[in-house]
Scaffold this motif. Structure first.
Motif, PDB file in Angstrom:
ATOM      1  N   ASP A 140       0.820  -1.207   0.000  1.00 22.41           N
ATOM      2  CA  ASP A 140       0.000   0.000   0.000  1.00 22.41           C
ATOM      3  C   ASP A 140       0.857   1.263   0.000  1.00 22.41           C
ATOM      4  N   ALA A 162       0.086   2.166  -6.615  1.00 17.72           N
ATOM      5  CA  ALA A 162       0.219   0.999  -5.738  1.00 17.72           C
ATOM      6  C   ALA A 162      -0.191  -0.199  -6.581  1.00 17.72           C
ATOM      7  N   ALA A 175      -3.418  -0.712  -2.009  1.00 19.35           N
ATOM      8  CA  ALA A 175      -4.363   0.405  -1.900  1.00 19.35           C
ATOM      9  C   ALA A 175      -3.611   1.719  -1.747  1.00 19.35           C
ATOM     10  N   ILE A 176      -4.335   2.803  -1.967  1.00 17.53           N
ATOM     11  CA  ILE A 176      -3.798   4.154  -1.779  1.00 17.53           C
ATOM     12  C   ILE A 176      -4.704   4.887  -0.795  1.00 17.53           C
ATOM     13  N   ALA A 206      -4.245   2.130  -8.482  1.00 16.79           N
ATOM     14  CA  ALA A 206      -4.192   1.208  -7.354  1.00 16.79           C
ATOM     15  C   ALA A 206      -4.642  -0.180  -7.776  1.00 16.79           C
ATOM     16  N   ILE A 213      -8.930   2.992  -3.307  1.00 16.57           N
ATOM     17  CA  ILE A 213      -8.328   4.321  -3.160  1.00 16.57           C
ATOM     18  C   ILE A 213      -9.209   5.142  -2.225  1.00 16.57           C
ATOM     19  N   LEU A 236      -8.668   2.427 -10.315  1.00 12.63           N
ATOM     20  CA  LEU A 236      -8.639   1.488  -9.202  1.00 12.63           C
ATOM     21  C   LEU A 236      -8.863   0.078  -9.710  1.00 12.63           C
TER      22      LEU A 236
END
Length: 455
Positions: free
Chosen positions: A87, A111, A115-116, A134, A138, A156
């Motif tokens: 992450d 990422a 996750a971000i 990601a 996110i 995402l």
């Protein structure tokens, strides 16, 4: 661990985890080939300090923390951050009050498999674009780029396909906003009183972008404004007591299903889809609308089009549609209060068992409506039998359709009827009517069969 602001040059760790702790502010050069990268700055006194990334960061994962929620992170011109396996966490929970992009150019935060989570983002320099990628989810606070001119591109669920989420917890003020998912199973959450504004481009988070749903998950009101562009949203729902959703666009609005009924009767949906220069703009709603009140749906001039693919339902208020060349009502209307349509050249209402139901129905020439046209075959019912009145513009049909009009308190005016497809016109002003209800037909009435009752 130094007593003054520190500068650390390029860091390369051959896959080793790195943990940096600093008492004050910290400036970093390039960080590459590292494992997990953990930075704790302002570790001594909780003062207002900063961590600056002047170059790219390439690590497995990254976690940045400050002290006392008053520290900031600076991202330089064209500086990118990449986490290969984990992450990227630079959020409010880590005592980061803000992330400032202080160099002109474009920045990418990725990422790849994780996750971000980011704190409030500003662009004090001329930021052209911020791209967030990601593998999973996110989470963002507010984002303001280049005084609203920078582009925000969010991707995402770029890893193994799952059901992932973009969580917006603060206002977004950018040039344009595009949110992409994967395989049409990702969602966007818009928090309490969060507004989204784009200055030059679109707000795009619809089916085309593989987004399955946009959920308003905080009580209050939300406004989405595409000042010089269009709005495209996936199925809209609410998970809290929404009072108002305002959709304001310059060149059109595209919606799927709209369901704002978490607190039945409390929600108002307003749509203005041609707010700037007078374009030939379009509002397209693919499926149903279910809200408390459809407050005002407004185009501009006489060259716009509205198309409603499914049933429009209001649980407490009215339906108001205005200013367009054509309105296509393909699934009917079930309004708890009045229906008002004005400043429209042609209203097309589909038959086939649909109904337009309200307490008072005004779709007539006094409202600057040219023609009320029945499309398709089968029955269309216009019902204000509660009791209420009905007023319609010139009625025409495009095929062999039947029309039933139930006006409990009478027909104020119908300009004329020309149902030359051979269908049946049934008019009843007796349902729940007070004594003396009338039907006022201003012009000629032509249909295959004409049946008047309730007089």
């Amino acid at each position: 661990d130094q007593a003054t602001n520190d500068f650390v040059g390029a860091v390369s760790a051959a896959g080793t985890n790195i943990s940096l702790t600093d008492a004050n502010s910290l400036v970093l050069g390039t960080v590459s080939d590292a494992g997990d990268f953990v930075v704790n700055f302002d570790a001594s006194d909780g003062g207002t300090e900063s961590l600056s990334f002047n170059n790219d960061v390439n690590v497995n994962s990254i976690a940045i923390s400050g002290t006392s929620s008053n520290d900031t992170v600076n991202l330089g011109a064209d500086a990118d951050i990449t986490a290969a396996t984990g992450d990227i966490v630079i959020g409010a929970a880590q005592n980061i009050t803000g992330i400032d992009i202080n160099g002109a150019g474009s920045n990418i935060i990725t990422a790849t498999a994780g996750a971000i989570d980011l704190a409030s983002i500003t662009g004090s320099a001329a930021v052209a674009e911020l791209e967030l990628n990601a593998g999973t989810n996110i989470t963002l606070a507010d984002v303001t780029l280049n005084n609203g001119a920078g582009l925000l591109d969010i991707d995402l669920d770029e890893g193994a396909d799952g059901t992932q989420t973009l969580d917006l917890n603060g206002d977004i003020i950018v040039g344009s906003l595009t949110v992409d998912g994967q395989n049409a199973n990702d969602t966007v959450l818009i928090g309490s009183n969060v507004d989204i504004t784009t200055s030059t481009g679109d707000i795009a988070m619809g089916a085309t972008q593989n987004i399955s749903a946009v959920t308003l998950d905080g009580a209050g009101s939300n406004t989405l404004t595409a000042t010089a562009g269009a709005i495209d949203l996936a199925a809209l729902t609410d998970a809290a007591n929404i009072t108002n959703l305002n959709l304001l666009a310059d060149t059109g609005v595209t919606l799927d299903t709209v369901t704002l009924n978490n607190a039945p009767g409390s929600s108002t949906l307003d749509i203005r889809f041609d707010q700037g220069g007078d374009d030939a703009a379009a509002l397209n709603v693919t499926n149903t609308i279910t809200v408390g009140t459809l407050g005002l749906v407004l185009g501009q001039g006489t060259n716009d089009t509205m198309t409603f693919g499914g049933l429009i339902t209001t649980s407490s208020g009215s339906v108001s549609l205005s200013d367009a060349a054509t309105i296509n009502i393909n699934g009917g209307i079930n309004a708890a209060s009045n229906i008002n349509i004005d400043a429209v050249t042609t209203v097309n209402a589909a038959a086939g068992g649909n109904s337009i139901t309200g307490t008072e129905i005004e779709i007539r020439d006094n409202n600057n409506v040219g023609t009320f046209n029945i499309t398709g075959t089968g029955l269309l019912t216009i019902d204000a039998s509660s009791p209420g009145t009905i007023a319609l513009a010139d009625i025409t049909d495009s095929a062999d359709a039947d029309l039933t009009i139930n006006a409990g308190a009478g027909i104020t005016a119908i300009s004329s009827v020309n149902m030359d497809g051979g269908g049946t016109l049934t008019v009843d002003v007796g349902t729940n009517a007070a004594t003396g209800a009338v039907a006022n037909f201003v012009g000629t009435v032509t249909a295959g069969v004409i049946d008047f009752s309730g007089f």
